[in-house]
Motif scaffolding. Sequence first.
Motif, PDB file in Angstrom:
ATOM      1  N   ILE A   4      -2.408  10.724   2.138  1.00  0.00           N
ATOM      2  CA  ILE A   4      -2.430  10.697   0.236  1.00  0.00           C
ATOM      3  C   ILE A   4      -1.111  10.358  -0.451  1.00  0.00           C
ATOM      4  N   THR A   5      -1.712   9.333  -1.131  1.00  0.00           N
ATOM      5  CA  THR A   5      -0.169   8.938  -1.993  1.00  0.00           C
ATOM      6  C   THR A   5      -0.012   9.713  -3.219  1.00  0.00           C
ATOM      7  N   LEU A  36     -10.630   3.262   1.135  1.00  0.00           N
ATOM      8  CA  LEU A  36     -10.040   3.678   0.589  1.00  0.00           C
ATOM      9  C   LEU A  36     -10.388   4.142  -0.706  1.00  0.00           C
ATOM     10  N   ILE A  37      -9.762   5.463  -1.161  1.00  0.00           N
ATOM     11  CA  ILE A  37     -10.223   5.687  -2.361  1.00  0.00           C
ATOM     12  C   ILE A  37      -9.309   5.996  -3.152  1.00  0.00           C
ATOM     13  N   GLU A  38      -9.982   5.373  -4.790  1.00  0.00           N
ATOM     14  CA  GLU A  38      -8.441   5.893  -6.063  1.00  0.00           C
ATOM     15  C   GLU A  38      -9.171   6.478  -6.518  1.00  0.00           C
ATOM     16  N   ILE A  39      -8.265   7.792  -7.069  1.00  0.00           N
ATOM     17  CA  ILE A  39      -8.476   8.722  -8.489  1.00  0.00           C
ATOM     18  C   ILE A  39      -7.547   8.433  -9.246  1.00  0.00           C
ATOM     19  N   ASP A  40      -7.956   7.930  -9.816  1.00  0.00           N
ATOM     20  CA  ASP A  40      -7.269   7.462 -11.193  1.00  0.00           C
ATOM     21  C   ASP A  40      -8.145   7.368 -12.834  1.00  0.00           C
ATOM     22  N   ILE A  79      -7.527   6.809   3.425  1.00  0.00           N
ATOM     23  CA  ILE A  79      -6.407   6.876   2.236  1.00  0.00           C
ATOM     24  C   ILE A  79      -7.215   7.418   0.468  1.00  0.00           C
ATOM     25  N   ILE A  80      -6.427   8.294   0.292  1.00  0.00           N
ATOM     26  CA  ILE A  80      -6.638   8.953  -1.367  1.00  0.00           C
ATOM     27  C   ILE A  80      -5.283   8.342  -1.797  1.00  0.00           C
ATOM     28  N   ASP A  81      -5.505   7.348  -3.109  1.00  0.00           N
ATOM     29  CA  ASP A  81      -4.174   7.280  -4.249  1.00  0.00           C
ATOM     30  C   ASP A  81      -4.441   8.129  -5.619  1.00  0.00           C
ATOM     31  N   ILE A  82      -3.431   8.812  -5.524  1.00  0.00           N
ATOM     32  CA  ILE A  82      -4.142   9.524  -6.518  1.00  0.00           C
ATOM     33  C   ILE A  82      -3.454   9.324  -7.822  1.00  0.00           C
ATOM     34  N   GLY A  83      -3.858   8.972  -9.353  1.00  0.00           N
ATOM     35  CA  GLY A  83      -2.605   8.629  -9.938  1.00  0.00           C
ATOM     36  C   GLY A  83      -1.830   9.737 -10.165  1.00  0.00           C
TER      37      GLY A  83
END
Length: 252
Positions: A4-5, A36-40, A79-83
């Motif tokens: 998680i970033t 890769l999952i983006e939550i933003d 990978i989860i990329d958090i806004g």
Amino acid sequence: MIYITINKKGGVGKSTFANQILSSYLFDKNGTKTKLIEIDDENNDNASFSKTEIMNCSNIPTTNIRNIDEIFFDDEDTIIDIGGNKTATIFLDEMKKINEFENVRWFVPLGAGEQDNLNALDTYREIKNLDENAKVIFLLSKAISNDLEWEFLNFFGNEFLNTESAICNQIEDPEYITINANAIITNARYFQKTVYDLALNKVDFRAKAKKENDKKKRRKLIFMNRVKNEAIEYTNYLKDKVFDKLDKLLES
């Protein structure tokens, strides 16, 4: 493993690390595309990588954030990329409900600014409140000098300046990785690919340019030769300096 970033502040290098570096590291390690999952709710950074061969990208809005629950019980590297801002707060609140931290690794990026440091500290403390044993790695993003302790006073602190809020003054022996800035990271987006994708290109642009008589086509091939070589140079830097340290920190 779930990577998680996150940092409540935007513009600190979260998506750059997730899309360009962590995805490359996992592809290099596993030899397969990484999820890769983006939550933003404010940005759709994944749209810049529509032609990548190293990751499978998707987006989840915060209105559907319940859909991430099952990810934390899978064995697949994700990978989860958090806004930033509100999105980060919503995600951290959701993690309390999921309550599954065994296979989670956290990355908290920050730039050289004082506010980056304060937000990184706040994010770190919230993660530790969720899981006191959380593995948290700081990322010194967009480094431009060889003197890191001077460039990142906000992280290392300084005995002669008032830097009491510096991360090394607040956290004992924080783990960190330095990510050097390079124009190829930004410019790779114009090809809808990562730097790692560009470095993997098998085309011999130099040989093609020597045989091409059309001046415009030849200039394009010469340009592509430079792009590929810059991508290879930066990818070699990642393998030598970043991937090795990631191995050590993630295995410790």
